[in-house]
Design a protein around this motif. Structure first.
Motif, PDB file in Angstrom:
ATOM      1  N   PRO A  55       0.833  -0.985  -0.177  1.00  0.00           N
ATOM      2  CA  PRO A  55       0.070  -0.095   0.178  1.00  0.00           C
ATOM      3  C   PRO A  55       0.769   1.464  -0.057  1.00  0.00           C
ATOM      4  O   PRO A  55       2.137   1.007   0.601  1.00  0.00           O
ATOM      5  CB  PRO A  55      -0.491  -0.521   1.191  1.00  0.00           C
ATOM      6  N   HIS A  61       7.520   5.793  15.850  1.00  0.00           N
ATOM      7  CA  HIS A  61       5.926   5.523  15.215  1.00  0.00           C
ATOM      8  C   HIS A  61       4.652   6.353  15.066  1.00  0.00           C
ATOM      9  O   HIS A  61       3.543   6.729  15.222  1.00  0.00           O
ATOM     10  CB  HIS A  61       5.565   4.618  16.975  1.00  0.00           C
ATOM     11  N   SER A  81      -1.275   5.151  12.666  1.00  0.00           N
ATOM     12  CA  SER A  81      -2.265   3.705  13.130  1.00  0.00           C
ATOM     13  C   SER A  81      -1.431   2.963  12.650  1.00  0.00           C
ATOM     14  O   SER A  81      -0.400   2.329  12.063  1.00  0.00           O
ATOM     15  CB  SER A  81      -3.688   3.755  11.863  1.00  0.00           C
ATOM     16  N   ASP A  82      -1.526   1.212  13.410  1.00  0.00           N
ATOM     17  CA  ASP A  82      -1.385  -0.111  13.414  1.00  0.00           C
ATOM     18  C   ASP A  82      -1.155   0.028  11.462  1.00  0.00           C
ATOM     19  O   ASP A  82      -0.350  -0.532  11.590  1.00  0.00           O
ATOM     20  CB  ASP A  82      -2.209  -1.127  13.980  1.00  0.00           C
ATOM     21  N   ALA A  83      -2.378  -0.451  11.262  1.00  0.00           N
ATOM     22  CA  ALA A  83      -1.962  -0.314   9.917  1.00  0.00           C
ATOM     23  C   ALA A  83      -0.812   0.416   9.108  1.00  0.00           C
ATOM     24  O   ALA A  83       0.145  -0.476   8.216  1.00  0.00           O
ATOM     25  CB  ALA A  83      -3.370  -0.243   9.010  1.00  0.00           C
ATOM     26  N   GLU A  84      -0.745   2.015   9.296  1.00  0.00           N
ATOM     27  CA  GLU A  84       0.252   2.723   8.694  1.00  0.00           C
ATOM     28  C   GLU A  84       1.834   2.385   9.493  1.00  0.00           C
ATOM     29  O   GLU A  84       2.985   2.010   8.374  1.00  0.00           O
ATOM     30  CB  GLU A  84       0.436   4.360   9.321  1.00  0.00           C
ATOM     31  N   THR A  96       2.408  -0.699  10.318  1.00  0.00           N
ATOM     32  CA  THR A  96       3.024  -1.703   9.262  1.00  0.00           C
ATOM     33  C   THR A  96       3.262  -1.727   8.220  1.00  0.00           C
ATOM     34  O   THR A  96       4.425  -2.221   8.011  1.00  0.00           O
ATOM     35  CB  THR A  96       1.927  -3.143   9.693  1.00  0.00           C
ATOM     36  N   ALA A  97       2.136  -0.602   7.641  1.00  0.00           N
ATOM     37  CA  ALA A  97       2.896  -0.954   5.941  1.00  0.00           C
ATOM     38  C   ALA A  97       4.416   0.026   6.030  1.00  0.00           C
ATOM     39  O   ALA A  97       5.326  -0.380   4.980  1.00  0.00           O
ATOM     40  CB  ALA A  97       2.397   0.241   5.200  1.00  0.00           C
TER      41      ALA A  97
END
Length: 131
Positions: free
Chosen positions: A2, A80, A113-116, A118-119
């Motif tokens: 992504p 983070h 965010s968690d998704a960000e 992780t990416a």
């Protein structure tokens, strides 16, 4: 993979001051060290006036092509978060180019965010300066 969220952004007000300072001083750069003077505020320098080394991490570019670097130790605390460079009235106590102009750059941050996160982790470490 992504689209990755930018690690650094800037406000329109900061962009306007960056353009003004760039017209006065030429190409610019930012460095945030967490060290002396105003502590962890972003410091604006003419590009090449501050020696970037292997312990500096490139967060990204703002206002077009202005690189924003951060010291590696500071990056570990801020990895983070997404940093936004802003400007406010008042003189800072540092050596940053805007100091005589009656404004000061500052940094706001928000947690990814968690998704960000992780990416970004999957994309690997950001570039570092040369040793």
């Amino acid at each position: 993979m992504p689209d990755l969220p930018p690690r650094v952004l800037s406000t329109p007000q900061a962009d306007a001051w960056i353009a003004r300072l760039g017209a006065m001083h030429g190409p610019l750069m930012f460095h945030q060290s967490g060290g002396c003077c105003d502590g962890s505020v972003p410091m604006c320098y003419p590009r090449g006036e501050f020696k970037v080394g292997g312990q500096d991490v490139l967060l990204g570019h703002i206002a077009g092509d202005v690189p924003v670097w951060i010291g590696a130790a500071q990056f570990e605390y801020w990895r983070h978060t997404q940093v936004t460079i802003d400007v406010a009235p008042g003189r800072g106590a540092g050596m940053s180019l805007e100091t005589p102009e009656g404004v000061r750059f500052l940094a706001h941050s928000r947690l990814f965010s968690d998704a960000e996160a992780t990416a970004l982790a999957a994309a690997g470490e950001p570039p570092r300066g040369q040793s």
